[in-house]
Design a protein around this motif. Sequence first.
Motif, PDB file in Angstrom:
ATOM      1  N   PHE A   1       0.878  -1.091  -0.478  1.00 41.21           N
ATOM      2  CA  PHE A   1      -0.063   0.151   0.465  1.00 41.21           C
ATOM      3  C   PHE A   1       0.821   1.309   0.168  1.00 41.21           C
ATOM      4  CE2 PHE A   1      -2.497  -3.213   2.482  1.00 41.21           C
ATOM      5  CZ  PHE A   1      -3.354  -3.240   1.234  1.00 41.21           C
ATOM      6  N   PRO A   2      -0.318   2.185  -1.089  1.00 38.56           N
ATOM      7  CA  PRO A   2       1.140   3.473  -0.728  1.00 38.56           C
ATOM      8  C   PRO A   2       1.029   4.474   1.107  1.00 38.56           C
ATOM      9  CG  PRO A   2      -0.169   3.491  -2.775  1.00 38.56           C
ATOM     10  CD  PRO A   2      -1.024   2.058  -1.293  1.00 38.56           C
TER      11      PRO A   2
ATOM     12  N   LYS B   1      -2.971   4.083   2.705  1.00 43.04           N
ATOM     13  CA  LYS B   1      -3.909   4.764   1.851  1.00 43.04           C
ATOM     14  C   LYS B   1      -4.573   3.490   0.828  1.00 43.04           C
ATOM     15  CE  LYS B   1      -2.491   7.961  -0.334  1.00 43.04           C
ATOM     16  NZ  LYS B   1      -1.960   9.487  -1.496  1.00 43.04           N
ATOM     17  N   SER B   2      -5.924   3.270  -0.085  1.00 44.84           N
ATOM     18  CA  SER B   2      -6.093   2.011  -1.045  1.00 44.84           C
ATOM     19  C   SER B   2      -6.176   3.634  -2.174  1.00 44.84           C
ATOM     20  CB  SER B   2      -6.724   1.789  -0.600  1.00 44.84           C
ATOM     21  OG  SER B   2      -7.578   0.952  -2.013  1.00 44.84           O
ATOM     22  N   LEU B   3      -5.686   3.076  -2.990  1.00 41.67           N
ATOM     23  CA  LEU B   3      -6.266   4.301  -4.507  1.00 41.67           C
ATOM     24  C   LEU B   3      -6.626   3.444  -5.031  1.00 41.67           C
ATOM     25  CD1 LEU B   3      -2.171   5.106  -5.116  1.00 41.67           C
ATOM     26  CD2 LEU B   3      -3.601   5.925  -3.812  1.00 41.67           C
ATOM     27  N   PHE B   4      -7.673   2.505  -4.845  1.00 44.16           N
ATOM     28  CA  PHE B   4      -9.013   2.256  -5.843  1.00 44.16           C
ATOM     29  C   PHE B   4      -9.133   2.814  -5.967  1.00 44.16           C
ATOM     30  CE2 PHE B   4      -6.177  -2.020  -5.189  1.00 44.16           C
ATOM     31  CZ  PHE B   4      -6.273  -2.562  -6.051  1.00 44.16           C
ATOM     32  N   PRO B   5     -10.191   3.337  -6.881  1.00 47.00           N
ATOM     33  CA  PRO B   5     -11.177   4.112  -7.436  1.00 47.00           C
ATOM     34  C   PRO B   5     -12.559   3.672  -6.267  1.00 47.00           C
ATOM     35  CG  PRO B   5     -10.159   3.984  -9.509  1.00 47.00           C
ATOM     36  CD  PRO B   5      -9.490   3.510  -8.213  1.00 47.00           C
ATOM     37  N   LYS B   6     -13.342   4.788  -5.945  1.00 46.18           N
ATOM     38  CA  LYS B   6     -14.776   4.204  -5.084  1.00 46.18           C
ATOM     39  C   LYS B   6     -15.440   2.675  -6.055  1.00 46.18           C
ATOM     40  CE  LYS B   6     -18.521   5.972  -2.314  1.00 46.18           C
ATOM     41  NZ  LYS B   6     -19.521   6.801  -1.765  1.00 46.18           N
ATOM     42  N   GLY B   7     -15.734   1.610  -5.497  1.00 46.50           N
ATOM     43  CA  GLY B   7     -16.927   0.883  -6.333  1.00 46.50           C
ATOM     44  C   GLY B   7     -16.189  -0.346  -7.204  1.00 46.50           C
TER      45      GLY B   7
END
Length: 320
Positions: free
Chosen positions: A197-198, A235-241
């Motif tokens: 994770f970043p 943090k997670s960078l995956f876009p919401k959804g």
Amino acid sequence: MHKRILAILLAIFLLFAFAGCGDKSQEEPYEEVPAVHIVDDPGLRNTILYLEDDNGYIVPVMKQIPWVEGIGAAAVSQLIANPDTDAEMEYLGLKPILSEGTELSLSIKEGVATLKLSENAIAADNAVDELKKVMAVVNTLAEFQSIDSVLIKQEGCSEELPQGTVISQPFPPFDLNVITTLSQEDQENASRLMLYFPSESGSIIVPVTTYVGGQADPYAAMHELIKGPGEAGLKSLFPKGTTLLNVDVDEDGVASVDFSKEFKAISEDAQQERALIRCVMLTLMQFDNVEEVRILVEGEEYTGAAQAAMAYPDYVNVME
């Protein structure tokens, strides 16, 4: 302090019995560490150092250091606080491990590295922070092929460090940044995964150790990565959804990971896109059967701005 990490570290700490401070030991015969990760410049060596970030996570960072006799000791020397060079670490949100002015010597025999440190070299405010510093030192040396475990001897301490970390026996390499809700007993029956994770600042990538029920495979790893770290400082960078549709590894070792259409939103920020793809690749490449990674969106090849970043990263983090 992250509560789960605190609990894990304290559990490790309590496995050791307390002892006292006092005597010194005999010097072990020296054995040269073999060269690995040689760069084009014969005077430099790509060396993995383990440092602490501003949120208390231990992270691997590659740095080119001068190739000298006793390269293992030279690597540990890079962990010493130094006002002249610490700005480089601070830029990445990292902190040195050993106290300024630390003196050290290293010897290796039959896979055991004996590291002798001057007084107060490992200085910490509490047991958890002290153990983290030990982890960083041990894992830095364990990057060398000739080292399986590390025996730490600090001047003025015979069997334990000032905050109680027992050093009477060699340490094998540590799992990094364990985040789990499982008990120690449940962990023994679970599968271990490394996730990437970043950091909160986005300046570095942090490896996290977690445990899952069932088999640890690429699908499970991607599922956990999308869930996010669940801890402060990451943090997670995956876009919401974004959801995971499938992960398939073919006979040639190509892992095709298929995300839902929401994934495409990451292309709006090239820097975050590169970081996310790097985390996906590092997480998937931990598996021996994965040689290459393809990212798909709804079954179609993803061709965002970071396509050139799809080559496997040689190092988790790099210090220029």
